[in-house]
Design a protein around this motif. Structure first.
Motif, PDB file in Angstrom:
ATOM      1  N   LYS A  65      -2.222 -10.034  -6.100  1.00 43.34           N
ATOM      2  CA  LYS A  65      -2.777 -10.258  -7.300  1.00 43.34           C
ATOM      3  C   LYS A  65      -2.517  -9.821  -8.393  1.00 43.34           C
ATOM      4  CE  LYS A  65      -4.758  -5.299  -5.800  1.00 43.34           C
ATOM      5  NZ  LYS A  65      -3.685  -5.180  -5.031  1.00 43.34           N
ATOM      6  N   ASP A  66      -1.210  -8.504  -8.014  1.00 45.29           N
ATOM      7  CA  ASP A  66      -0.146  -7.784  -9.498  1.00 45.29           C
ATOM      8  C   ASP A  66       0.788  -8.732  -9.345  1.00 45.29           C
ATOM      9  OD1 ASP A  66      -1.859  -5.477  -8.857  1.00 45.29           O
ATOM     10  OD2 ASP A  66      -0.690  -4.483  -7.343  1.00 45.29           O
ATOM     11  N   TYR A 100       8.100  -7.103  -3.366  1.00 40.94           N
ATOM     12  CA  TYR A 100       6.812  -6.119  -3.006  1.00 40.94           C
ATOM     13  C   TYR A 100       6.954  -5.367  -1.636  1.00 40.94           C
ATOM     14  CZ  TYR A 100       4.589  -9.399  -5.943  1.00 40.94           C
ATOM     15  OH  TYR A 100       3.904  -9.601  -6.917  1.00 40.94           O
ATOM     16  N   ARG A 153       8.969  -5.003 -11.239  1.00 39.90           N
ATOM     17  CA  ARG A 153       9.111  -6.367 -11.952  1.00 39.90           C
ATOM     18  C   ARG A 153      10.266  -5.577 -12.891  1.00 39.90           C
ATOM     19  NH1 ARG A 153       3.317  -6.774 -13.857  1.00 39.90           N
ATOM     20  NH2 ARG A 153       3.577  -8.175 -11.553  1.00 39.90           N
ATOM     21  N   LYS A 171       2.529  -4.561  -1.190  1.00 40.52           N
ATOM     22  CA  LYS A 171       2.136  -3.803  -2.503  1.00 40.52           C
ATOM     23  C   LYS A 171       3.698  -4.170  -3.778  1.00 40.52           C
ATOM     24  CE  LYS A 171       2.938   1.296  -4.086  1.00 40.52           C
ATOM     25  NZ  LYS A 171       3.326   2.287  -3.389  1.00 40.52           N
TER      26      LYS A 171
END
Length: 198
Positions: free
Chosen positions: A14-15, A193, A47, A43
């Motif tokens: 989702k991120d 992630y 980025r 998580k």
């Protein structure tokens, strides 16, 4: 339940940056399912575009994290990445090994996984010098992401340690293009992630 389920993929990533389309993320889910990875959560810990593509920021934010998934998009439009459960220490000339041999590189576009070869288990991940993540042997990594990789055409991959899994000639154009679409390329975005795996 495997990550290949579309709703799970959308929830877990989702991120993710808008650079990565939903269909591309779903294909990442399929690839992870091929590798028998059942992911509970992911998580976002780094980025590149949020940190001006600086390798020092990658090292600061990712050091000590294990079970990491790196996904990247090249300026050729290819989506590729790497998974390792090894904790990246990011010290000068330190490679972290993967005794279990769970680490792999992958091409979303080709739907292929390239597992770490048994004689390369000591070289799962590193980030020495001015580099971001480095996967594979220190004598010519399979994949290495440079500092400021969005501006420099210095990101080079070889896949030399991985070509025993497919029928592609070492050092051929086809071999060089398997991940990012070319031997040398720029990176539009990359994200790391930390996964919770059951």
């Amino acid at each position: 339940e495997k990550l290949g389920n579309d709703l799970i993929v959308e929830s877990i990533f989702k991120d993710a940056s808008s650079v990565f389309q939903k269909e591309e993320l779903k294909r990442i889910g399929s690839i992870l399912s091929q590798a028998n990875k059942s992911i509970v959560t992911a998580k976002l810990i780094f980025r590149a575009s949020d940190h001006n593509f600086q390798s020092t920021a990658f090292k600061e934010m990712c050091a000590g994290h294990g079970n990491t998934l790196m996904i990247a998009k090249s300026d050729k439009g290819n989506i590729f990445g790497a998974y390792t459960h090894a904790n990246a220490e990011h010290q000068i000339k330190v490679f972290v090994g993967d005794p279990k041999g769970d680490s792999f590189l992958f091409s979303v576009d080709k739907g292929m996984i390239f597992p770490l070869k048994r004689n390369q288990l000591d070289y799962a991940i590193s980030a020495y010098g001015g580099w971001g993540p480095i996967y594979g042997s220190p004598y010519g990594p399979d994949l290495s992401i440079s500092d400021k990789c969005n501006l420099k055409i210095t990101v080079v991959h070889r896949l030399v340690t991985l070509l025993n899994t497919i029928d592609v000639k070492e050092y051929s154009n086809e071999a060089f293009s398997l991940l990012a679409g070319a031997k040398k390329f720029k990176v539009v975005e990359y994200e790391v992630y930390e996964l919770v795996v059951k």
